[in-house]
Scaffold this active site. Structure first.
Site, mmCIF file in Angstrom:
data_model
loop_
_atom_site.group_PDB
_atom_site.id
_atom_site.type_symbol
_atom_site.label_atom_id
_atom_site.label_comp_id
_atom_site.label_asym_id
_atom_site.label_seq_id
_atom_site.Cartn_x
_atom_site.Cartn_y
_atom_site.Cartn_z
ATOM 1 N N GLU A 29 -39.285 -8.256 -46.631
ATOM 2 C CA GLU A 29 -38.941 -6.856 -46.896
ATOM 3 C C GLU A 29 -38.598 -6.686 -48.378
ATOM 4 O O GLU A 29 -38.317 -7.664 -49.073
ATOM 5 C CB GLU A 29 -37.747 -6.427 -46.048
ATOM 6 C CG GLU A 29 -36.432 -7.111 -46.422
ATOM 7 C CD GLU A 29 -35.214 -6.308 -45.999
ATOM 8 O OE1 GLU A 29 -34.996 -5.246 -46.604
ATOM 9 O OE2 GLU A 29 -34.494 -6.747 -45.090
ATOM 10 N N LYS A 163 -26.183 -7.481 -39.078
ATOM 11 C CA LYS A 163 -25.077 -7.190 -39.990
ATOM 12 C C LYS A 163 -23.755 -7.246 -39.219
ATOM 13 O O LYS A 163 -23.626 -6.714 -38.119
ATOM 14 C CB LYS A 163 -25.247 -5.801 -40.606
ATOM 15 C CG LYS A 163 -26.574 -5.574 -41.321
ATOM 16 C CD LYS A 163 -26.734 -6.432 -42.537
ATOM 17 C CE LYS A 163 -27.854 -5.943 -43.457
ATOM 18 N NZ LYS A 163 -29.154 -5.710 -42.814
#
Length: 305
Positions: A29, A163
């Protein structure tokens, strides 16, 4: 006649050559390499470290991005410089909009990168940490598009779990409902980005890359991907007690500031950087590079079977 999405896809020269020759490729990414992911010069260091890790294991790195209104998989040095300065995030839902409106530079999130990897014929993708179900989602409905993308593209996503500021139990529950195999790389616990264990057991532990490849091959839903979670290296882990205290402060601050949706992640990560006196940046670099290396091993194994 208008061109199709496949015709608009731009493959870097090295990536195109590797795919034609049947060699291993790892998609990466671009959000983590932009100003939205890490501050300069750490973002550039992360880009070089991840690319080098992929190359060291015999695969070709393929950074994904939108440039001049076209999706790219694999960038030149000049194109990478543009990504490093990127400030506009692109999720999978935004890919068609970014092309239709001719966005100059769009840095891709996990969901967009997984979609572009699939479109390019790449089966392995590496990132830092995926998004997931946000805390308070029962009220806000805030669930990252990353989960849907992983569930709907046959790509192995390699990450350091999700996360840490997310609702990790609900994230795992969502992945189970979506039929996504969640694997732990030589580890029994679901990682929480900066820490090796969230305290939640990973559904399935795997010891080597060949098993990971077979999990993708033997899936019952042709469109479903695989999530391979890799814990941050031991020496780079931030103690759980410290990160939990920092997260609480960051989440309280984001709530007071009215930050919601896609803006939450960069806001909280910036707060974590500040509260840890910058110690989160080396941790980010270490886990991203580690993930890229494991992804390359998996990608190479896929070409050998």
């Amino acid at each position: 006649m208008s061109d199709s999405a496949e015709e608009r896809l731009v493959l870097g020269a090295d990536v195109s050559r590797a795919l034609v020759e049947g060699r291993a490729v790892v998609a990466l990414e671009s959000t983590i390499f932009s100003t939205l992911g890490l501050p300069a010069p750490a973002n550039g260091e992360a880009l070089e470290a991840c690319k080098q890790a992929v190359l060291e294991y015999g695969a070709t790195p393929a950074v994904t991005a939108i440039l001049d209104g076209r999706p790219h998989v694999g960038l030149s040095a000049d194109e990478e410089k543009r990504v490093l300065q990127g400030t506009r995030k692109v999720a999978e839902r935004d890919l068609s909009v970014a092309q239709a409106q001719g966005w100059d530079v769009g840095v891709t999130t996990v969901s967009a990168s997984v979609a572009l990897a699939h479109a390019a014929g790449i089966s392995v993708f590496a990132t830092g940490g995926i998004g997931g179900v946000h805390r308070g989602s029962e009220v806000s409905g805030d669930i990252s598009a990353d989960l849907d993308a992983i569930a709907n593209h046959p790509v192995i996503t390699v990450s350091a779990g999700a996360k840490a500021f997310l609702d990790l139990p609900r994230t795992l529950e969502y992945l189970e409902t979506a039929g996504v195999p969640v694997l732990g790389w030589q580890h029994d616990w679901f990682p929480a980005f900066y820490t090796r264990s969230s305290g939640l057991p990973v559904p399935h532990r795997v010891e080597d890359e060949r098993v990971v490849c077979d999990v993708l091959r033997f899936r019952t839903r042709p469109s479903t991907g695989v999530l391979l979670t890799v814990p941050i290296p031991v020496d780079d882990e931030i103690p759980q007690e410290r990160i939990n205290a920092v997260l609480a402060t960051a989440l309280e601050s984001s709530a007071r500031a009215g930050v919601t949706g896609p803006a939450v992640t960069p806001y909280v990560l910036a707060r974590i950087e500040k509260e840890t006196d910058g110690h989160s940046i080396p941790a980010n670099l270490a886990l991203a590079r580690n993930n890229a290396g494991v992804a390359a091993r998996v990608a190479v194994a896929l070409t050998l079977n």
